[in-house]
Scaffold this motif. Structure first.
Motif, short mmCIF file in Angstrom:
data_model
loop_
_atom_site.label_atom_id
_atom_site.label_comp_id
_atom_site.label_asym_id
_atom_site.label_seq_id
_atom_site.Cartn_x
_atom_site.Cartn_y
_atom_site.Cartn_z
N ASP A 100 0.84 -1.20 0.00
CA ASP A 100 0.00 0.00 0.00
C ASP A 100 0.88 1.25 0.00
OD1 ASP A 100 1.01 0.23 2.57
OD2 ASP A 100 -0.84 -0.47 3.54
N ASP A 101 0.25 2.39 0.20
CA ASP A 101 1.01 3.65 0.16
C ASP A 101 2.00 3.76 1.29
OD1 ASP A 101 -0.41 4.32 -2.10
OD2 ASP A 101 -1.93 5.48 -1.01
N GLU A 102 1.81 2.98 2.35
CA GLU A 102 2.74 2.99 3.48
C GLU A 102 3.79 1.89 3.33
OE1 GLU A 102 2.60 5.33 5.74
OE2 GLU A 102 0.82 6.18 4.74
N PHE A 103 3.83 1.27 2.15
CA PHE A 103 4.79 0.20 1.85
C PHE A 103 4.55 -1.05 2.71
CE2 PHE A 103 8.31 3.27 0.18
CZ PHE A 103 7.44 3.74 -0.79
N GLU A 104 3.32 -1.21 3.16
CA GLU A 104 2.96 -2.43 3.87
C GLU A 104 2.45 -3.45 2.86
OE1 GLU A 104 3.19 -3.26 7.02
OE2 GLU A 104 4.04 -1.32 7.66
N VAL A 105 2.90 -4.70 3.00
CA VAL A 105 2.51 -5.74 2.06
C VAL A 105 1.03 -6.08 2.26
CG1 VAL A 105 2.87 -8.14 1.37
CG2 VAL A 105 4.84 -6.70 1.97
N VAL A 106 0.31 -6.09 1.14
CA VAL A 106 -1.13 -6.40 1.22
C VAL A 106 -1.47 -7.76 0.60
CG1 VAL A 106 -1.82 -3.99 1.29
CG2 VAL A 106 -1.57 -5.12 -0.93
N ASP A 107 -0.71 -8.19 -0.38
CA ASP A 107 -0.94 -9.53 -0.94
C ASP A 107 0.30 -9.98 -1.73
OD1 ASP A 107 -1.22 -8.05 -3.30
OD2 ASP A 107 -3.41 -8.18 -3.30
N MET A 108 0.30 -11.28 -2.07
CA MET A 108 1.46 -11.86 -2.74
C MET A 108 0.97 -12.98 -3.67
SD MET A 108 5.00 -13.33 -1.07
CE MET A 108 4.13 -14.35 0.12
N PHE A 109 1.61 -13.08 -4.86
CA PHE A 109 1.21 -14.06 -5.86
C PHE A 109 2.45 -14.74 -6.45
CE2 PHE A 109 -1.93 -10.76 -5.64
CZ PHE A 109 -3.16 -11.42 -5.67
N LEU A 110 2.29 -16.02 -6.83
CA LEU A 110 3.35 -16.76 -7.52
C LEU A 110 2.87 -17.10 -8.93
CD1 LEU A 110 4.80 -19.36 -4.97
CD2 LEU A 110 5.94 -17.33 -5.90
N VAL A 111 3.61 -16.63 -9.93
CA VAL A 111 3.32 -16.96 -11.34
C VAL A 111 4.33 -18.02 -11.76
CG1 VAL A 111 3.14 -16.11 -13.69
CG2 VAL A 111 2.49 -14.62 -11.77
N HIS A 112 3.83 -19.22 -12.02
CA HIS A 112 4.68 -20.36 -12.40
C HIS A 112 4.94 -20.30 -13.91
CE1 HIS A 112 5.15 -25.03 -12.66
NE2 HIS A 112 6.31 -24.41 -12.62
N LEU A 113 6.19 -20.24 -14.30
CA LEU A 113 6.54 -20.10 -15.72
C LEU A 113 6.58 -21.47 -16.40
CD1 LEU A 113 9.24 -17.28 -15.53
CD2 LEU A 113 6.75 -17.12 -15.76
N LEU A 114 5.40 -22.02 -16.59
CA LEU A 114 5.22 -23.27 -17.30
C LEU A 114 3.87 -23.19 -18.02
CD1 LEU A 114 6.89 -26.00 -17.47
CD2 LEU A 114 5.18 -26.96 -15.94
N ASP A 115 3.67 -24.06 -19.00
CA ASP A 115 2.41 -24.10 -19.76
C ASP A 115 2.16 -22.76 -20.44
OD1 ASP A 115 2.00 -26.78 -18.93
OD2 ASP A 115 1.11 -26.08 -17.05
#
Length: 527
Positions: A100-115
């Motif tokens: 967010d604007d305070e540099f607090e982590v709000v979410d996280m995602f993993l994109v798998h480089l296959l298929d």
């Protein structure tokens, strides 16, 4: 320091913290020039599971960490980095962390480089190559949070996410990834095309060339490989000359079919299963249409006003075919021996594709096979009568037994065609009464590996001389025709059974395999 640099450090530190808390082994590549911000490894297999020298490599992955503001959902990766990630045999990921604007982590995602994600990178790489761009670091591709899976923002959540994607068998994973690198983006039916320039080529020459009927003179040749819809010159493992040469096409079958050859004047028709080979030329004018009806014995080359038969060298009289096939084949030669005949092509379901009259003005391609269609038809009738299958047999085997086949056929199906007397001469010591006016004749013969036998009742006249007893019969009655091994398990069983039920005291057993003319035993005479 820019905002992107600041949030980038926040994201990398956050990832490092969670990975450490998850007790994953995390390595960092410095300076970061290959786009792999972190190398993550799981622990080795337990020492009680397998000996140290045999335990598998630990699960591992390469991770590129991208941190963006929560107002955004897309990250960009330079193609030079994306290529390294794509070609890495290990699992590779883009980890998208949003703050967010305070540099607090709000979410996280993993994109798998296959298929699909691997395919996206490979397609962009091919596109840039086709456009002549050699500076991949200045080109990019992008990924969104929708391309990945959301990770719970805990140490357990991160480890669980990696565990759900990274298999324990890293070797098979690498094989699958390399398979995708080699095969994604190809259409299995049309990935190779070519640009060919021919010399002095007519339309009919081109048709004949595509059917493999003649070689074509080539001025230049370029083979193209299509992947992801992008055509590029094919990378050859060996050099292919692009100068003058000769093209020889070996076409494969387009579809299955049935070729019908009919002579209306003689009321003859032959139908043969075939492979249909067409030239494969789009929008070919009808007047240039030509195709091949290919059988295992010959090729029927059919054009608008010409018909030609090309026998195959492999077909000789000892080729093994079903009787139905031999009959159709021999009939086809008889039909095509005339100047004009009708040719029709059908689908296996019976739908007619084409019909036309053909002229066989060129007699050089005609060929007469050894044998007589009548003999094949007679053997077919005998097989049907004794419930024998239409098994494959050579024409040579049929011809070698043609006299026996004709005799059996005529005795049981056309008895009026048999004329003349049946005459036998026996030793005078054989006990045959003059009043004995009936004799049982049992005859056996073979056609290839098939053994047949039949029994006849002969109405005989008996004449005694000083040295011989002569039996003469002008009429007969057909009793039974059998295939040994079907109705009776052996020839001896058939003889004894027919002898018993006929009530005739004298039997003559005749076989073309016996050399001696007469041999008497137990009221049986072996001729």
């Amino acid at each position: 320091m820019s905002v992107s640099d600041q949030i980038g450090r926040v994201g990398e530190d956050y990832f490092q913290l969670l990975a450490n808390q998850a007790q994953l082994i995390v390595g960092q590549v410095n300076p970061d020039r290959i786009g792999k911000d972190r190398i993550v490894e799981f622990e080795l297999a337990d020492k009680n599971h397998v000996s140290f020298d045999k335990r598998p490599a630990p699960r591992s992955a390469s991770v590129q960490i991208k941190t963006i503001l929560k107002s955004n959902d897309r990250v960009t990766v330079s193609l030079s980095v994306a290529e390294r990630l794509a070609k890495d045999p290990r699992p590779t990921f883009i980890c998208i962390i949003r703050v967010d604007d305070e540099f607090e982590v709000v979410d996280m995602f993993l994109v798998h480089l296959l298929d699909a994600q691997l395919e996206k990178i490979l397609k962009r790489l091919r596109q840039e190559y086709s456009e002549g761009n050699e500076k991949l670091h200045k080109a990019s591709t992008s990924f969104t949070i929708a391309d990945g899976i959301e990770v719970k923002r805990t140490a357990k959540g991160l480890k669980s996410a990696f565990s759900s994607i990274i298999p324990e068998d890293m070797e098979n994973y690498s094989k699958e990834k390399f398979h995708q690198i080699e095969n994604l983006g190809f259409d299995a039916t049309s990935f190779l095309t070519s640009n060919i320039t021919f010399s002095n080529l007519t339309t009919q020459d081109f048709v004949d060339g595509m059917l493999g009927l003649k070689k074509l003179d080539v001025v230049s040749l370029e083979v193209l490989e299509e992947r992801f819809g992008i055509k590029l010159p094919l990378e050859m493992t060996q050099e292919v000359p692009n100068g003058p040469g000769v093209l020889e096409v070996k076409p494969t079958s387009s579809t299955k079919g049935v070729v019908s050859l009919r002579n209306t004047a003689q009321d003859l028709e032959a139908k043969i299963e075939c492979d249909l080979v067409f030239p494969g030329i789009p929008n070919l004018p009808l007047e240039h249409l030509k195709f091949i009806a290919r059988t295992e014995v010959c090729d029927f080359i059919i054009g608008q006003d010409k018909f030609k038969i090309e026998p195959k060298n492999s077909i000789m009289a000892d080729a093994k075919l079903s009787l139905e096939h031999w009959i159709n084949l021999l009939t086809s030669w008889e039909v095509t021996s005339q100047d004009d005949f009708e040719v029709s092509i059908y689908t296996p379901e019976g739908k007619r594709l084409i019909t036309g009259m053909c002229n066989q003005s060129d007699t050089s391609s005609r060929r007469t096979l050894i044998g007589d269609i009548t003999i094949c038809q007679q053997l077919q009738k005998i097989r049907e009568h004794v419930s024998a299958p239409d098994s494959e047999i050579s024409l040579a085997e049929i011809v070698a037994s043609q006299n026996e086949i004709q005799l059996a056929y005529c005795c049981f199906f056309e008895p009026d065609t048999i004329s003349g007397d049946w005459n036998f001469k026996l030793d005078a010591t054989f006990p045959v009464e003059k009043t004995n006016n009936q004799t049982l004749l049992i005859y056996s013969f073979s056609v290839g590996s098939e053994e047949y036998a039949f029994g006849l009742r002969l109405d005989v006249d008996v004449t005694h001389t000083e040295k011989h007893i002569e039996l003469s019969a002008k009429s007969f009655s057909a009793l039974q025709l059998i295939r040994v091994g079907i109705q009776f398990k052996s020839m001896k069983v058939f003889e004894d059974t027919l002898y018993k039920i006929s009530g005739i005291s004298l039997r003559i057993v005749s076989s073309r395999l016996e050399d001696s003319p007469v041999e008497a035993a137990n009221n049986s005479i072996i001729v």
